[in-house]
Design a protein around this motif. Structure first.
Motif, PDB file in Angstrom:
ATOM      1  N   LEU A  85     -12.562  22.121 -29.193  1.00 35.76           N
ATOM      2  CA  LEU A  85     -13.625  22.283 -28.191  1.00 35.76           C
ATOM      3  C   LEU A  85     -14.989  21.918 -28.793  1.00 35.76           C
ATOM      4  O   LEU A  85     -15.831  21.313 -28.135  1.00 35.76           O
ATOM      5  CB  LEU A  85     -13.658  23.723 -27.671  1.00 35.76           C
ATOM      6  N   THR A  86     -15.187  22.293 -30.043  1.00 28.63           N
ATOM      7  CA  THR A  86     -16.475  21.994 -30.669  1.00 28.63           C
ATOM      8  C   THR A  86     -16.674  20.491 -30.801  1.00 28.63           C
ATOM      9  O   THR A  86     -17.743  19.965 -30.487  1.00 28.63           O
ATOM     10  CB  THR A  86     -16.555  22.635 -32.065  1.00 28.63           C
ATOM     11  N   ARG A  90     -16.563   9.853 -21.824  1.00 26.41           N
ATOM     12  CA  ARG A  90     -15.969   9.767 -20.503  1.00 26.41           C
ATOM     13  C   ARG A  90     -14.464  10.049 -20.505  1.00 26.41           C
ATOM     14  O   ARG A  90     -13.958  10.807 -19.678  1.00 26.41           O
ATOM     15  CB  ARG A  90     -16.229   8.373 -19.955  1.00 26.41           C
ATOM     16  N   GLU A  91     -13.768   9.430 -21.448  1.00 23.08           N
ATOM     17  CA  GLU A  91     -12.312   9.597 -21.417  1.00 23.08           C
ATOM     18  C   GLU A  91     -11.904  11.042 -21.702  1.00 23.08           C
ATOM     19  O   GLU A  91     -10.929  11.528 -21.141  1.00 23.08           O
ATOM     20  CB  GLU A  91     -11.660   8.658 -22.415  1.00 23.08           C
ATOM     21  N   PHE A  92     -12.672  11.686 -22.530  1.00 21.41           N
ATOM     22  CA  PHE A  92     -12.398  13.103 -22.773  1.00 21.41           C
ATOM     23  C   PHE A  92     -12.623  13.897 -21.493  1.00 21.41           C
ATOM     24  O   PHE A  92     -11.836  14.774 -21.147  1.00 21.41           O
ATOM     25  CB  PHE A  92     -13.285  13.634 -23.899  1.00 21.41           C
ATOM     26  N   ALA A  93     -13.711  13.561 -20.806  1.00 16.37           N
ATOM     27  CA  ALA A  93     -14.010  14.280 -19.570  1.00 16.37           C
ATOM     28  C   ALA A  93     -12.869  14.101 -18.587  1.00 16.37           C
ATOM     29  O   ALA A  93     -12.410  15.050 -17.952  1.00 16.37           O
ATOM     30  CB  ALA A  93     -15.316  13.775 -18.971  1.00 16.37           C
ATOM     31  N   GLN A 151     -12.215  23.927 -18.176  1.00 12.62           N
ATOM     32  CA  GLN A 151     -12.644  24.864 -17.129  1.00 12.62           C
ATOM     33  C   GLN A 151     -11.719  26.082 -17.080  1.00 12.62           C
ATOM     34  O   GLN A 151     -12.172  27.215 -16.948  1.00 12.62           O
ATOM     35  CB  GLN A 151     -12.665  24.156 -15.767  1.00 12.62           C
ATOM     36  N   LYS A 152     -10.437  25.790 -17.225  1.00  7.06           N
ATOM     37  CA  LYS A 152      -9.458  26.879 -17.179  1.00  7.06           C
ATOM     38  C   LYS A 152      -9.692  27.861 -18.325  1.00  7.06           C
ATOM     39  O   LYS A 152      -9.700  29.074 -18.130  1.00  7.06           O
ATOM     40  CB  LYS A 152      -8.042  26.294 -17.245  1.00  7.06           C
ATOM     41  N   LEU A 153      -9.891  27.312 -19.509  1.00  5.26           N
ATOM     42  CA  LEU A 153     -10.104  28.174 -20.678  1.00  5.26           C
ATOM     43  C   LEU A 153     -11.325  29.071 -20.490  1.00  5.26           C
ATOM     44  O   LEU A 153     -11.311  30.251 -20.811  1.00  5.26           O
ATOM     45  CB  LEU A 153     -10.330  27.326 -21.932  1.00  5.26           C
ATOM     46  N   LEU A 209     -19.795  25.516 -23.593  1.00  8.97           N
ATOM     47  CA  LEU A 209     -20.675  24.431 -24.028  1.00  8.97           C
ATOM     48  C   LEU A 209     -19.969  23.085 -24.029  1.00  8.97           C
ATOM     49  O   LEU A 209     -20.589  22.038 -23.872  1.00  8.97           O
ATOM     50  CB  LEU A 209     -21.262  24.743 -25.404  1.00  8.97           C
ATOM     51  N   CYS A 210     -18.654  23.128 -24.201  1.00 10.73           N
ATOM     52  CA  CYS A 210     -17.884  21.894 -24.121  1.00 10.73           C
ATOM     53  C   CYS A 210     -17.967  21.350 -22.700  1.00 10.73           C
ATOM     54  O   CYS A 210     -18.213  20.162 -22.478  1.00 10.73           O
ATOM     55  CB  CYS A 210     -16.435  22.189 -24.504  1.00 10.73           C
ATOM     56  N   LEU A 211     -17.820  22.241 -21.748  1.00  7.89           N
ATOM     57  CA  LEU A 211     -17.908  21.843 -20.344  1.00  7.89           C
ATOM     58  C   LEU A 211     -19.308  21.305 -20.027  1.00  7.89           C
ATOM     59  O   LEU A 211     -19.461  20.316 -19.314  1.00  7.89           O
ATOM     60  CB  LEU A 211     -17.586  23.043 -19.458  1.00  7.89           C
TER      61      LEU A 211
END
Lengths: 928, 142
Positions: free
Chosen positions: A128-129, A137-140, A148-150, A166-168
């Motif tokens: 996540l960090t 983009r591809e990660f998104a 979001q679930k986490l 913060l990842c979100l």
């Protein structure tokens, strides 16, 4: 310890540390790079431990500023190592070395996803960090739902959820179109009930990003923020670990108050009362204490509270407490607090009614202008600039002038620009304005840009009663022993035009004036000599009765420069000498320069432009927005002649022309054209006042006043590109720049004209957006690409682009996204098919929203007639037979264009070529 | 709003730790570090802890021979960042016991790791020293 085993690394670091100089360091590093490269290349099957060691070395070398262009793959591959220490190195080093667009990152997506959805908490955190730091983009696309679930999962521990928040945030900021946050308001509200302060801290950052985009969706979070703030301020249920020097997490307090500043108001009376109680407590209860850390932390909270109170601008009582506090802060010795006091006082200027109270602190602020610390001086300057108005302009400008002589070089340019702008904006009378500018040139000549002296010339030219005063003043300066070259320029211009008004005063005979000026000639550069020559010619003309001695002296000078290597000087010398022989004819040709048309001060334009890049709403911009027309007052009155009408107090105004829009259009064609035909050698098209320079230095256009010349050229162009109606008739193209509070950078019409002649460039620009265009043309087809670039760190929303094509064009614009992410550029292809020839112009109706600003512009698109032309080369001997074989309109058209300023043939040919018209050389025209 | 970069530099101007939260090329980093280090190191104790540079600010703090420089957006709360630097130093102190330049040099991975636990994507994630150090200690055990 993890690094204990890595002896090689410790040795390397110690070696680096012992290097005596940069050269030794470089040698040691080159050696190490060679070593690492070899290991990576030659030894298949490096153990994870070895890989880890080399990857750390790479990071170390990279940190020292050396290029490391290999080994990225090895760093990324460590991410999939099964053991924690290797994996950790992989993640950390990857996020330091690579950026979101790096190809290798793609290779890791699967591993990263497995780590995120896996059961190992520490792996989850690492993954996540990294995504939170460099996810693109591809990660998104592949990870956003998992993240979001986490974040919302109740089975997840806070240490994972705070990172998920913060990842979100990163994924959302970078790709708001991919991350779906519909319906997130409730979830955010739920997140804000979180007890864990780590999760709360990160969630608050996420909230700030979401609210800054769309505060209306997140109303339900507002009471929760207030509750959080109350909990912190009252120190309820705050674990010791989150208390910093007795203050419950000052960072979370600050963040929460920041989030609250994105809501315009607070309507719910209960929430409102609670918030104001908390704020009151912070304002009144923050005392100065001995411990530095405690003091800083509590004041961090206090300053954020001040900002929030200013933002809400609701309680009169509280406002005056704020002003009182700031007044106290700007007088303390502690430099940090004083700096922040000045900074926040500048922000306070936005608040209604605060100006008057702030003015009471003027003396104190001026003291800070002389502080030894440049950071503080800058704040003081900004504040003084912002608080200046007609009542205190004289004092403040005098202070700035006084300070100028001792100011450091880094500040002089800004200082003199600001003084010049204030003098222009708020001059109580024009002679004072002239005094100020001349003092500026005298004290800081090197820092006075041409715009500043051009502007003073404009004012003097347009105000008859100012002319003798200015002439007398510049003469005084010229008599000083050392004079800056800019002073010579402005004096030469003014004395050339107006010194005859002083002729009766002692020491002001033409001969004496000439003597004073000519004394400076050996000291000036080639750019100033032409101005001096013009001045001589004018002085000579005004000498009545003629003075034989003066005449022969000046003629001798013209003679001398006739062979000058500088073309501009040579041309003037030759022409003036020839003109002088003509006697009376000289009078008409060298008559006084006509009044300048009203223009927006290029100084103010420049100030706005230089601000465009800063994220902060600086005082300049604020003032410019609050008082959009202060710089120039549009009146329909001709300028006051003689001393009959009093000089108005307040903003200065130049002479007037009927309509702003048409004026801008006319003058603006000038630089574009002169760039094309190159006949004005001095014109720099990038320069904000290039046209003015042309007016001042261009005595070659002697057929009439500059305006007229420009007009005729302009017609020549506009006829070709679509008839004058396309430009003048505001019915077709209502350019609504006036209504928008956001001012375009550069001139829209000018940009359009330039694009009519070339195929790529900027169509429109303002502080938030830049629209570029690139076009290809093939027969009746055109393919344009619009480049919509967001210049800011916040997204542009409600973006809309509507094509308004005229009947003869078929246009298809690809989908324009509703939101342009921060600092992103969107490309929108536009297909054009021309059905039949017409001079009508297509218009792009473009709008977007930035913060509370709704910006709408209607932009003419350069899909004009000439773009679809196809030149056919015809040999000279075949031209007439072909011409005669054409039957008549519409196949054959003949037009004689008059009133075009003479220009050399090759330049004319160039101009026509850029219109896609073929030139057929070597013909003797039977038509004329 | 946020933190753009965190630098640790010794008084000779040598970089000891650099973490960027926006991508800069190596040339840009070199130029930026050169400029701001020159600007900040020339300042004395009586001057404020904020330096304006281009269109952002540096909030900095000096501990013996080591400077901590944090680049932030113009609208960031300067004092909060100033104390965040101190929190970072206290956290390192707790781990290393009176941290010095050499600790950071020889344990670069831990320094990075602590920073990762405190700041992510330019935002503060955690301010509890115990929580920050838990994963670092985990690393030592493995």
């Amino acid at each position: 310890m993890a690094m204990h085993g890595m002896r090689g690394l410790s040795v390397f670091i110690s070696d680096i540390r012992n290097c005596q100089n940069k050269e030794q360091e470089r040698q040691r590093i080159d050696k190490e790079l060679g070593n690492v490269r070899n290991r990576f290349k030659n030894e298949k099957g490096l153990s994870p431990y070895e890989k880890k060691k080399y990857v750390w070395k790479m990071l170390y070398i990279y940190m020292l500023g050396y290029d490391v262009d290999f080994g990225h793959m090895e760093a990324v591959s460590l991410i999939s190592a099964p053991k924690y220490p290797e994996k950790q190195v992989g993640y950390i080093v990857t996020s330091c070395l690579l950026n979101e667009n790096h190809d290798f990152l793609r290779l890791a997506i699967n591993t990263v996803r497995n780590d995120i959805i896996g059961r190992n908490e520490t792996f989850q955190c690492l993954a996540l960090t990294m995504v939170g730091n460099i996810g693109g983009r591809e990660f998104a696309e592949s990870l956003a739902p998992d993240v979001q679930k986490l974040l919302l999962s109740s089975s997840c521990r806070p240490l994972v959820r705070k990172k998920a928040a913060l990842c979100l945030l990163r994924l959302y900021r970078k790709n708001p179109d991919v991350v779906n946050v519909d319906g997130w308001a409730d979830r955010m509200a739920q997140l804000l009930d979180e007890r864990d302060l780590g999760v709360l801290t990160s969630s608050m950052s996420l909230l700030v990003a979401l609210v800054s985009n769309n505060h209306e969706a997140y109303w339900s979070c507002l009471p929760k923020c207030v509750k959080t703030l109350e909990r912190l301020a009252r120190n309820q249920d705050i674990p010791q670990e989150y208390t910093y020097y007795g203050i419950p997490s000052p960072w979370l307090q600050v963040k929460t108050m920041r989030a609250l500043q994105y809501f315009p108001t607070i309507e719910d009376p209960y929430t409102r009362r609670t918030l104001f109680e908390v704020l009151q407590r912070i304002l009144m209860g923050t005392d100065v204490v001995k411990n530095v850390n405690k003091n800083n932390a509590s004041h961090a909270v206090l300053f954020e509270a001040l900002a929030l109170v200013m933002h809400l601008d609701a309680e009169k009582e509280m406002m005056s407490q704020c002003v009182a506090l700031l007044g106290k802060f700007i007088a303390v010795r502690e430099p940090n607090i004083r700096y922040l006091g000045l900074e926040n006082m500048t922000r306070m200027l936005m608040v209604t009614d605060a100006q008057e109270i702030i003015k009471r602190h003027q003396a104190q602020i001026i003291t800070s202008l002389k502080d030894p610390d440049i950071s503080i001086r800058r704040r003081a300057l900004d504040l003084l600039y912002g608080m200046c108005d007609v009542t205190n302009a004289k004092d403040i400008v005098e202070e700035l002038l006084q300070y100028l002589s001792s100011a450091d070089f880094t500040m002089r340019e800004e200082l003199s620009l600001k003084a010049a702008i204030l003098a222009e904006k708020f001059a109580p009378d024009l002679s004072w304005y002239v005094d100020v500018i001349l003092q500026l040139i005298d004290k800081a000549g090197d820092f006075i840009s041409d715009d500043i002296w051009f502007r003073v010339v404009q004012f003097v030219t347009n105000n008859d009663d100012l002319q003798p005063y200015a002439a007398a003043k510049v003469k005084e300066y010229l008599e000083k022993p050392a004079v800056h070259e800019t002073m010579v320029k402005v004096s030469a211009y003014i004395l050339g035009e107006y010194s005859h008004l002083l002729a009766r005063r002692p020491g002001c005979s033409p001969k004496e004036i000439f003597g004073i000026l000519h004394e400076k000639l050996p000291t000036v550069s080639t750019t100033t000599i032409p101005i001096l020559l013009s001045a001589y010619a004018k002085i000579l003309m005004h000498t009545q009765p003629p003075d034989q001695e003066l005449q022969s002296q000046i003629w001798a000078i013209f003679n001398k420069y006739e062979s000058c290597i500088d073309a501009e000087i040579q041309q003037r010398a030759v022409e003036y000498f020839a003109l002088c022989q003509k006697g009376a004819a000289l009078m008409d040709i060298l008559a006084e320069m006509p009044k300048f048309p009203e223009r927006k001060s290029s100084l103010i334009k420049r100030a706005e432009y230089s601000e465009a890049d800063t994220a902060e709403q600086s005082a300049i911009k604020l003032r410019a927005q609050q008082q959009p027309s202060n710089a120039l007052v549009v009146t329909d009155q001709p300028p006051a002649n003689g001393a009959t009408s009093p000089v108005p107090v307040g903003p200065l105004s130049l002479a007037m022309v009927p309509s702003m829009i048409t004026t801008e259009d006319h003058t603006s064609t000038d630089p574009a054209l002169s760039q094309q035909n190159g006949s004005l050698t001095k014109v720099d098209p990038q320069h904000p006042s290039a046209d003015l320079l042309g007016d001042l230095l261009g005595p070659l256009a002697i057929e009439g006043p500059p305006g007229a010349t420009v007009q005729s050229e302009y017609n020549a162009v506009s006829r070709l590109e679509g008839g004058p109606d396309a430009v003048d008739g505001s019915a077709i193209v209502p350019v609504e720049e006036q209504r928008n509070t956001v001012q375009p950078i550069g001139n829209i019409a000018e940009r359009f004209h330039a694009l009519c002649l070339k195929d790529s460039g900027v169509l429109y620009e303002d502080p938030y957006i830049q629209i570029g265009i690139k076009a290809e043309w093939r027969a009746h087809h055109g393919r344009l690409v619009l480049f919509l670039g967001n210049k800011n760190t916040a997204p542009l929303v409600s973006v809309q682009a509507l094509m308004l094509p005229p009947a003869h064009l078929k246009m298809e614009l690809s989908l324009v996204p509703d939101t342009i992410p921060p600092r992103a550029q969107v490309q929108c292809p536009l297909e054009v098919v021309n059905l039949r020839p017409s001079r009508d112009v297509a218009v792009l109706d473009f709008s977007y929203k930035f913060g509370t600003n709704m910006v709408n512009v209607k932009l003419r698109l350069p899909a004009v007639l000439n773009k679809f032309l196809q030149p056919i080369p015809v040999p000279a001997e075949e031209f007439f037979p072909q011409w005669r074989s054409l039957s008549g309109p519409p196949l054959k058209l003949q037009e004689v264009v008059r009133g075009v300023r003479p220009m050399p043939l090759p330049e004319m040919a160039n101009l026509l070529n850029s219109f896609r018209l073929m030139i057929c050389p070597g013909l003797v025209s039977p038509f004329i | 709003m946020g933190i753009r970069f965190i630098l640790m530099v010794n008084k000779q101007g040598q970089t000891r730790l650099a973490q960027y939260y926006e991508w800069l090329t190596l040339e840009e980093r070199r130029a930026l570090e050169g400029e701001i280090v020159r600007k900040c190191l020339a300042r004395n104790e009586q001057q404020c802890s904020f330096v304006e540079h281009r269109n952002y600010k540096i909030v900095y703090r000096r501990y013996a021979s080591l400077f901590f420089l944090v680049g932030v957006d113009n609208d960031e709360n300067e004092l909060a960042i100033l104390e965040f630097i101190h929190l970072l130093v206290e956290t390192m102190d707790r781990h290393f016991g009176n941290v010095c330049e050499l600790d950071i040099m020889l344990h670069l991975e831990k320094a990075h790791f602590m920073l990762e636990e405190m700041v992510m994507n330019g935002c503060i994630v955690e301010t509890s020293k115990a929580n920050i150090l838990t994963p670092v200690q985990l690393l030592e055990k493995t």
